[in-house]
Design a protein around this motif. Structure first.
Motif, PDB file in Angstrom:
ATOM      1  N   ALA A   1      56.834  62.072  43.986  1.00 44.49           N
ATOM      2  CA  ALA A   1      56.595  60.654  44.246  1.00 44.49           C
ATOM      3  C   ALA A   1      57.542  60.054  45.277  1.00 44.49           C
ATOM      4  O   ALA A   1      57.196  59.088  45.946  1.00 44.49           O
ATOM      5  CB  ALA A   1      56.690  59.861  42.946  1.00 44.49           C
TER       6      ALA A   1
ATOM      7  N   LEU B   1      45.654  64.019  43.353  1.00 48.53           N
ATOM      8  CA  LEU B   1      46.800  63.107  43.310  1.00 48.53           C
ATOM      9  C   LEU B   1      47.069  62.456  44.670  1.00 48.53           C
ATOM     10  O   LEU B   1      48.178  61.999  44.943  1.00 48.53           O
ATOM     11  CB  LEU B   1      48.057  63.824  42.793  1.00 48.53           C
ATOM     12  N   LYS B   2      46.066  62.391  45.508  1.00 45.37           N
ATOM     13  CA  LYS B   2      46.186  61.711  46.790  1.00 45.37           C
ATOM     14  C   LYS B   2      46.359  60.212  46.571  1.00 45.37           C
ATOM     15  O   LYS B   2      45.685  59.608  45.746  1.00 45.37           O
ATOM     16  CB  LYS B   2      44.936  61.975  47.641  1.00 45.37           C
ATOM     17  N   SER B   3      47.276  59.606  47.317  1.00 47.70           N
ATOM     18  CA  SER B   3      47.545  58.181  47.182  1.00 47.70           C
ATOM     19  C   SER B   3      46.445  57.356  47.837  1.00 47.70           C
ATOM     20  O   SER B   3      46.116  57.545  49.016  1.00 47.70           O
ATOM     21  CB  SER B   3      48.888  57.844  47.832  1.00 47.70           C
TER      22      SER B   3
ATOM     23  N   ASN C   1      49.043  61.904  51.318  1.00 48.66           N
ATOM     24  CA  ASN C   1      48.782  63.211  50.739  1.00 48.66           C
ATOM     25  C   ASN C   1      50.009  63.684  49.975  1.00 48.66           C
ATOM     26  O   ASN C   1      51.136  63.533  50.461  1.00 48.66           O
ATOM     27  CB  ASN C   1      48.418  64.218  51.823  1.00 48.66           C
ATOM     28  N   PRO C   2      49.820  64.237  48.797  1.00 53.04           N
ATOM     29  CA  PRO C   2      50.970  64.552  47.951  1.00 53.04           C
ATOM     30  C   PRO C   2      51.812  65.708  48.482  1.00 53.04           C
ATOM     31  O   PRO C   2      51.285  66.701  48.977  1.00 53.04           O
ATOM     32  CB  PRO C   2      50.330  64.914  46.608  1.00 53.04           C
TER      33      PRO C   2
ATOM     34  N   GLU D   1      56.410  56.902  52.391  1.00 59.79           N
ATOM     35  CA  GLU D   1      55.712  57.858  51.537  1.00 59.79           C
ATOM     36  C   GLU D   1      54.358  58.256  52.143  1.00 59.79           C
ATOM     37  O   GLU D   1      53.638  57.444  52.692  1.00 59.79           O
ATOM     38  CB  GLU D   1      55.486  57.265  50.147  1.00 59.79           C
TER      39      GLU D   1
ATOM     40  N   ARG E   1      52.648  66.287  42.394  1.00 60.20           N
ATOM     41  CA  ARG E   1      52.918  65.251  43.394  1.00 60.20           C
ATOM     42  C   ARG E   1      54.364  64.794  43.266  1.00 60.20           C
ATOM     43  O   ARG E   1      54.783  64.301  42.213  1.00 60.20           O
ATOM     44  CB  ARG E   1      51.989  64.059  43.204  1.00 60.20           C
TER      45      ARG E   1
ATOM     46  N   GLY F   1      57.773  63.110  39.642  1.00 61.12           N
ATOM     47  CA  GLY F   1      56.443  62.611  39.937  1.00 61.12           C
ATOM     48  C   GLY F   1      55.434  62.919  38.861  1.00 61.12           C
ATOM     49  O   GLY F   1      55.546  62.449  37.733  1.00 61.12           O
TER      50      GLY F   1
ATOM     51  N   LEU G   1      45.817  56.656  42.387  1.00 66.04           N
ATOM     52  CA  LEU G   1      45.750  58.038  42.832  1.00 66.04           C
ATOM     53  C   LEU G   1      44.363  58.619  42.596  1.00 66.04           C
ATOM     54  O   LEU G   1      43.694  58.281  41.624  1.00 66.04           O
ATOM     55  CB  LEU G   1      46.781  58.904  42.093  1.00 66.04           C
TER      56      LEU G   1
END
Length: 542
Positions: A119, A158-160, A50-51, A47, A117, A534, A153
């Protein structure tokens, strides 16, 4: 109307005496399960931080309907649970009252912006339960064929920032083996009903019969990570003979933990699918448990100064703990559970998690066959007499179900009709989803309850919320497009009249279906919506 993701939206069982040998497992079952599990593990490792936007079906519906609203704040005084994070954004249902009332604002419809996002690339991927840490970051519970994870996030983008893998539920493996997604959708165990405690730790019951306390921290270099702060093993109290790759023919009981909630004295209360109710003392690790014979518990737990409240598929319970922590029933009220599970419910019983109203009432619904009823009870432990204040029929005959927790403030209750909705994987025949949202008020003299308004909006797949800052009810509604795909909207209603004020388009198609998720309102006024693939973030651009 500005959309940061405009392009994304246009993109396209054996007996105990003689358990059968594992060699009897059909080869195609074993191969299919191993392939899917390998794919899940691969996906979990790849994953992006960045979304990636959620792909939308073609859109033919308007991006915005209605007009921007003016805020009309609502004042509500509630003593918050001292063992939850402050601000009423500490649980799926905002706090231990399960009232689904945010003190944070939501969008007013002013030049809205949107980011989504995706997921995971596997089926599913929704991030169904979201809370916020002291920095305003999202802590969210996400689920797919890859299993369950807690994600950290960044707000709006919504950046991880970090993620933590949770143990996979037995129902996930069972769904892979049987190719039946209902085994997953009708299981509320595994951590979705987690909470954020007063010290900023995630507390949940996982699929290994443990209650865990998970923290997150930032390194000097700025990176984030999750870590286990505390773990309590409940396997002596919770039977766990479940279907698994190493246990193809379970013969005993499989009883996963479905929910955890702290009471106002600091005990952690937990419930299981098959009717166990327990407490955990986090100071010494001692656990106590009682069993409701023949009853299941699929919903979360409510807690206030005057007790803990649980609804099973047979009855509503008011509970307290003895000095040693043993759960004790203060009162029990049965309800009409009907003769079958309806379309739009995940079991045969009350769909709604118990919701507390002020310091006097607790509400849920029954599962009566022709038409379900809203139920409001007095919760005073010393009350003698009829606890049931009202039993109000809701929605239409043969088209009535209520799976979601209710919005409750002052003497008002808002609930949504989920009849006809299965889940985003299996849903067909949207014309059989009648919808409807209703507000019912408890009379001041407690002589009954009255229906104030009914809306025709269809919002069957996401828990609605009230913002006291804006004075708006936020729902997630759909309407069919000319091309046959549903368009999905964040929809704002007037809580006084039920009037629809505006709708903000999020996308079209099943990827944007809420799939039994929630709306969560962040500290900065952003609305976060869980969808099948997501999460979507919506906020005012001006």
């Amino acid at each position: 109307m500005k959309h940061r993701a405009a392009a994304e939206r246009m993109a396209g069982s054996g007996s105990p005496r003689s358990r059968p040998s594992r060699a009897w497992i059909p080869d195609h079952w074993r191969a299919a399960a191993c392939s899917l599990l390998s794919l899940a593990l691969l996906s979990a490792c790849t994953e992006e931080r960045n979304p990636e936007p959620i792909p939308s079906a073609a859109i033919t519906s308007p991006a915005f309907i209605g007009s921007p609203a003016q805020p009309r704040p609502i004042s509500i005084q509630v003593r918050e649970n001292p063992f939850l994070a402050p601000g009423r954004i500490s649980t799926l249902h905002t706090g231990s009252f399960n009232a689904d009332v945010h003190i944070t604002p939501g969008p007013l419809g002013n030049d809205p912006e949107l980011v989504s996002r995706k997921a995971t690339s596997l089926p599913g991927g929704m991030c169904s339960s979201t809370v916020f840490d002291a920095h305003g970051n999202l802590i969210t519970f996400c689920a797919s064929l890859a299993g369950f994870e807690i994600h950290l996030l960044e707000p709006r983008t919504l950046k991880s920032l970090a993620r933590y893998e949770l143990p996979s539920r037995p129902s996930t493996f069972a769904a892979l083996v049987t190719l039946d997604p209902d085994k997953v959708m009708a299981d509320t165990s595994g951590g979705a009903y987690f909470y954020l405690d007063h010290e900023g730790y995630v507390v949940l019951g996982d699929a290994r019969e443990r209650i865990v306390r998970i923290g997150h921290r930032q390194s000097e270099a700025g990176s984030w990570e999750f870590h286990i702060a505390d773990s309590w093993d409940l396997s002596d109290h919770v039977p766990h003979d479940c279907l698994a790759p190493t246990n193809w023919f379970p013969a005993g009981e499989c009883d996963p933990i479905t929910s955890v909630t702290p009471d106002y004295d600091g005990l952690i209360w937990w419930v299981t699918l098959r009717g166990r109710i327990g407490t955990l003392n986090p100071k010494d690790g001692s656990a106590k448990v009682m069993k409701l014979p023949g009853e299941d518990i699929q919903n979360s737990i409510a807690a206030a100064d005057d007790g803990v409240f649980v609804v099973s598929d047979h009855a509503m319970y008011g509970l307290t703990a003895d000095p040693d922590g043993t759960p004790r029933v203060m009162w029990r009220e049965t309800y009409d559970r009907g003769t079958k599970r309806k379309e739009g419910l995940i079991n045969q019983g009350a769909g709604s998690t118990p919701t507390l109203i002020g310091d006097r009432y607790v509400t849920t619904n029954d599962n009566a066959d022709r038409r379900v009823n809203l139920l409001v009870y007095r919760r005073d432990p010393d009350f003698r007499g009829e606890r049931l204040i009202c039993k109000v029929p809701i929605f239409e005959e043969d088209a009535s179900a209520a799976e979601f927790s209710m919005i409750a403030w002052h003497r008002s209750i808002i609930l949504v009709n989920t009849f006809g909705y299965l889940n985003a994987f299996q849903q067909k025949g949207w014309e059989n989803v009648p919808g409807g949202i209703v507000r019912i008020d408890v009379r001041e003299d407690e002589s009954g309850c009255d229906t104030v308004w009914t809306s025709s909006e269809r919002s069957p797949s996401i828990v609605a919320k009230l913002s006291t800052a804006t004075g708006l009810v936020y729902a997630y509604t759909f309407q069919p497009q000319e091309n046959g795909e549903n368009a999905w909207y964040l929809t704002a209603l007037d809580p006084d009249t039920g009037e629809t004020l505006f709708k903000i388009l999020t996308g079209a198609g099943s990827q944007f279906d809420g799939n039994w998720g929630v709306i969560t309102l962040g500290p900065d006024g952003t609305a976060y919506l869980s969808t099948l693939k997501g999460m979507v973030a919506v906020w005012d651009g001006s």
